[in-house]
Design a protein around this motif. Structure first.
Motif, PDB file in Angstrom:
ATOM      1  N   GLY A 234       7.492  30.403  71.605  1.00 49.93           N
ATOM      2  CA  GLY A 234       7.612  29.984  73.159  1.00 49.93           C
ATOM      3  C   GLY A 234       8.609  29.941  73.732  1.00 49.93           C
ATOM      4  N   SER A 235       9.541  29.413  72.852  1.00 55.59           N
ATOM      5  CA  SER A 235      10.719  28.387  72.950  1.00 55.59           C
ATOM      6  C   SER A 235      11.495  28.157  71.884  1.00 55.59           C
ATOM      7  N   TYR A 236      12.793  28.656  72.331  1.00 49.53           N
ATOM      8  CA  TYR A 236      14.231  27.917  71.758  1.00 49.53           C
ATOM      9  C   TYR A 236      13.833  26.332  70.749  1.00 49.53           C
ATOM     10  N   GLU A 237      12.834  25.647  71.910  1.00 48.20           N
ATOM     11  CA  GLU A 237      12.926  24.727  72.138  1.00 48.20           C
ATOM     12  C   GLU A 237      12.024  23.455  70.877  1.00 48.20           C
ATOM     13  N   SER A 238      10.889  24.266  70.579  1.00 42.95           N
ATOM     14  CA  SER A 238       9.669  24.536  69.624  1.00 42.95           C
ATOM     15  C   SER A 238      10.206  25.676  68.267  1.00 42.95           C
TER      16      SER A 238
END
Length: 188
Positions: A26-30
């Motif tokens: 769901g995201s780059y950060e995760s």
């Protein structure tokens, strides 16, 4: 063009793994380097052998994805028959994973200047190419720059919509806009 080296192939595999992980997580950060390595089927240390950072992998994939879409749009505009244009348009609108990745890139552009630069540069190059093509057209009589801007906006909006909902019925809208700017009957 020659065949990519083993090293280039591995870098692409790692980049695709990042893209897949971003969509799954769901995201780059995760998404962690460990996630990327697992998705690519390699050891985490090997990711660091090919890339100095996760950001470097992201930049590679951002550039590759933007280039891929630009090439697909070029193919779409070079289509000489309605069925060829329809096929390329469906190809553009049906790749939901690519559309999701592009939408994520747009979000990342707010906090990552290098991603923003890539996106802006790609959009400007596409607009410039479309405007030049319109100016060369013997059947187009409008404002080439404004029409190119509108087409790029419409195409980007369609891609974002494809990321959000499966099978949006955008093909008729895009076909009409493309036919107005680049009529099939006038292509060489």
């Amino acid at each position: 063009m020659g065949r990519p080296s083993i090293s280039e192939q591995r870098r692409i595999e790692i980049g695709r793994a990042l893209q897949t992980c971003m969509i799954q997580n769901g995201s780059y950060e995760s998404t962690s380097v460990k996630d990327i390595a697992q998705q690519a089927g390699i050891a985490t240390g090997l990711v660091h052998h090919y890339f100095s950072s996760k950001d470097e992998i992201l930049l590679l994939m951002a550039d590759a994805s933007l280039l891929s879409i630009t090439n697909l749009l070029e193919d779409l505009l070079h289509a000489r028959q309605a069925d060829q244009r329809e096929e390329k348009l469906q190809e553009l609108l049906s790749n939901r994973e690519q559309a999701q990745f592009l939408l994520m890139l747009q979000t990342l552009a707010l906090s990552m200047p290098q991603i923003k630069e890539l996106i802006v540069k790609n959009r400007q190059e596409l607009q410039t190419a479309l405007a030049a093509r319109l100016r060369r057209s013997q059947t187009f009589a409008g404002d080439a720059e404004q029409t190119a801007l509108e087409l790029v906006f419409l195409l980007q909006s369609a891609m974002f919509q494809c990321a959000l909902e499966p099978e949006p019925n955008l093909a008729p809208i895009l076909k009409r806009a493309l036919e107005q700017a680049f009529p099939l009957s006038s292509q060489e």
